[in-house]
Design a protein around this motif. Structure first.
Motif, PDB file in Angstrom:
ATOM      1  N   UNK A  43     -26.821   3.518   3.176  1.00 34.42           N
ATOM      2  CA  UNK A  43     -26.539   2.900   1.863  1.00 34.42           C
ATOM      3  C   UNK A  43     -27.727   2.122   1.319  1.00 34.42           C
ATOM      4  N   UNK A  44     -28.648   1.705   2.238  1.00 36.22           N
ATOM      5  CA  UNK A  44     -29.776   0.891   1.771  1.00 36.22           C
ATOM      6  C   UNK A  44     -30.978   1.708   1.344  1.00 36.22           C
ATOM      7  N   UNK A  45     -31.117   2.887   1.964  1.00 33.25           N
ATOM      8  CA  UNK A  45     -32.327   3.676   1.667  1.00 33.25           C
ATOM      9  C   UNK A  45     -31.973   5.081   1.228  1.00 33.25           C
ATOM     10  N   UNK A  46     -32.918   6.029   1.448  1.00 31.12           N
ATOM     11  CA  UNK A  46     -32.605   7.424   1.114  1.00 31.12           C
ATOM     12  C   UNK A  46     -33.038   8.323   2.280  1.00 31.12           C
ATOM     13  N   UNK A  47     -32.835   9.641   2.118  1.00 32.00           N
ATOM     14  CA  UNK A  47     -33.045  10.539   3.259  1.00 32.00           C
ATOM     15  C   UNK A  47     -34.514  10.632   3.652  1.00 32.00           C
ATOM     16  N   UNK A  48     -35.412  10.575   2.683  1.00 35.10           N
ATOM     17  CA  UNK A  48     -36.852  10.645   3.014  1.00 35.10           C
ATOM     18  C   UNK A  48     -37.226   9.439   3.880  1.00 35.10           C
ATOM     19  N   UNK A  49     -36.707   8.277   3.515  1.00 44.11           N
ATOM     20  CA  UNK A  49     -36.966   7.059   4.316  1.00 44.11           C
ATOM     21  C   UNK A  49     -36.369   7.236   5.719  1.00 44.11           C
ATOM     22  N   UNK A  50     -35.179   7.836   5.773  1.00 38.14           N
ATOM     23  CA  UNK A  50     -34.510   8.079   7.066  1.00 38.14           C
ATOM     24  C   UNK A  50     -35.353   9.032   7.913  1.00 38.14           C
ATOM     25  N   UNK A  51     -35.919  10.070   7.282  1.00 37.42           N
ATOM     26  CA  UNK A  51     -36.786  11.009   8.022  1.00 37.42           C
ATOM     27  C   UNK A  51     -37.986  10.267   8.603  1.00 37.42           C
ATOM     28  N   UNK A  52     -38.602   9.424   7.809  1.00 38.41           N
ATOM     29  CA  UNK A  52     -39.784   8.664   8.273  1.00 38.41           C
ATOM     30  C   UNK A  52     -39.384   7.783   9.460  1.00 38.41           C
ATOM     31  N   UNK A  53     -38.238   7.105   9.315  1.00 42.75           N
ATOM     32  CA  UNK A  53     -37.771   6.208  10.382  1.00 42.75           C
ATOM     33  C   UNK A  53     -37.530   6.977  11.682  1.00 42.75           C
ATOM     34  N   UNK A  54     -36.855   8.118  11.580  1.00 37.15           N
ATOM     35  CA  UNK A  54     -36.548   8.895  12.799  1.00 37.15           C
ATOM     36  C   UNK A  54     -37.828   9.451  13.425  1.00 37.15           C
ATOM     37  N   UNK A  55     -38.773   9.887  12.588  1.00 38.76           N
ATOM     38  CA  UNK A  55     -40.000  10.508  13.117  1.00 38.76           C
ATOM     39  C   UNK A  55     -40.959   9.483  13.690  1.00 38.76           C
TER      40      UNK A  55
END
Ligand code: SDX
Length: 393
Positions: A43-55
């Motif tokens: 809810x706070x970010x978006x999927x691109x940010x999520x990809x960066x975080x996971x990688x």
């Protein structure tokens, strides 16, 4: 029996690896990506940010996020020759079969990023898969319905670009619905990673031999396709359509409890969660937003799903076994409302999970102690015996 090993079907009591990526507490219904609660990441970010975080393990700065998004965006087109590859498929092939084949075929097109000992090659392969899997997924859908492929449009965000490649047609303008784009983006984040589930374990095991990274992701897609795993979203919607109205819920709940009936409540239960899947709550909210957007706030299937959840959560059988809705219970209602056919539901799951598979694959490859995976067994076969030649059999 060798006696040296313990055996637990589905091996949920043994850790198959050490990881720093995703944390699940199944009893408490907790899911965190790199320590951040899934609710905040979704809810706070978006999927691109999520990809960066996971990688990469950390939330990106504004500049890091922009640079990463630019690198992904610039790899969204697939090799033009892959178009011809598609024409070999039957139009009525299940889109997941096309995904297994086309993602695996990336190994035949992108030779320069498969030397897994080279960090730069690993990085390029990772970016290529995050960028191109949505394009291949949209192509699988367009091929399935007999419409022309739509090229990526690089001024759109990840989710909007994907929706446009799926739903735009060359003969008219297409405007991405912002509610659908937000919902798609959130659905991608909710499905991005989930610790050592069956498909992630498949990718790790395949990758542990040093196999081509594109081929490893194709192996993960093959595993995800199963109805007990990623195929459950398609099965859950078909189940809700078969139930149809709330008055038929008791009949299906009785069948789910009947050991002589192979029917199970699809979208219910989990190998690890013995509490409410935190993703299911966010997915239920997302389904309400999308249904309201299309003027179906009182969609009968959503009503059946909410009523079914209520009945099951007050039923001894489900309470005793700690069976709760999982992410697949509400995702199908949402995806159908956005215009996707059920045959595309698991494809969308594979688009989202690609970043999780890659993050887990990279973590394994970059672990200096990494060895080839080699699970053992409890031998329950015949003891040694004398061979009888064919003439005497
Ligand atoms: C995903 O692993 C992951 O993280 C996967 C995933 C991810 O993000 O990668 O979360 C995605 O795959 C979610 C799960 C989607 N699958 C489904 O919704 C399919 C329907 N659910 C099931 O088939 C089942 O719950 C499993 C496969 C998910 C788990 O099956 P298990 O291992 O048999 O579950 P269990 O050991 O907890 O079962 C305990 C009991 C058993 O009955 P008893 O033998 O004790 O009498 O509960 C029963 C099961 O038969 N049971 C169900 C049931 N799920 C379990 N009974 C009726 N309906 C169900 N859905």
């Amino acid at each position: 029996l060798t006696g040296k090993f313990t055996y637990d079907p589905g091996f949920t009591s043994t850790a198959s690896c050490a990881s720093t990526i995703t944390y699940i507490d199944g009893d408490e219904g907790i899911l965190r990506y790199r320590g951040y609660p899934i609710q905040d990441v979704a809810e706070g970010g978006d999927f691109i940010e999520c990809c960066y975080l996971l990688l990469y393990g950390e939330l990106p700065s504004k500049k890091q996020k922009t640079d990463f998004e630019t690198r992904v965006t610039r790899h969204t087109m697939v090799h033009e020759q892959m178009m011809r590859f598609f024409t070999g498929f039957r139009r009525d092939a299940h889109p997941m079969s096309v995904m297994v084949a086309s993602v695996g075929a990336m190994a035949a097109f992108y030779h320069d990023s498969t030397d897994i000992t080279d960090p730069m090659a690993r990085e390029i392969a990772s970016i290529r898969m995050i960028a191109k899997v949505p394009t291949l997924a949209a192509m699988a859908y367009k091929y399935h319905i007999g419409q022309p492929f739509i090229y990526p449009q690089n001024d759109l965000d990840y989710a909007s670009n994907f929706l446009r490649m799926c739903f735009a047609v060359p003969c008219e303008d297409y405007k991405v619905n912002p509610v659908f784009a937000r919902a798609m983006d959130r659905i991608f984040t909710l499905h991005a990673d989930h610790e050592q589930n069956a498909s992630t374990s498949t990718v790790r095991l395949a990758g542990s031999s040093g196999a081509n990274p594109f081929a490893c992701i194709a192996a993960g897609i093959a595993c995800l396709w199963g109805p007990a795993h990623g195929g459950a979203n398609e099965a859950a919607l078909k189940m809700l359509e078969e139930i149809g109205t709330a008055d038929r819920i008791p009949e299906f709940v009785a069948r789910a409890k009947d050991k002589n009936d192979s029917f199970r409540l699809m979208g219910f239960g989990h190998r690890v969660y013995k509490n409410y899947d935190p993703r299911a709550k966010i997915m239920q909210q997302t389904s309400k937003e999308v249904l309201a957007e299309i003027g179906h706030a009182d969609d009968p299937l959503l009503q059946v799903a909410i009523e079914l959840e209520k009945v099951a959560l007050h039923d001894e059988y489900f309470i005793e076994r700690k069976l709760y809705p999982n992410i697949d219970f509400y995702s199908g209602i949402t995806l159908r409302a956005m215009g996707f056919p059920t045959s595309m539901f698991t494809v969308l799951f594979s688009v989202a999970r690609t970043v999780g598979w890659i993050a887990q694959w990279k973590e394994m490859i970059e672990d200096p102690e990494q060895r080839i995976g080699r699970p053992r067994q409890l031998y329950k076969g015949a003891a040694e015996r004398t061979y009888t030649p064919l003439a005497k059999r």
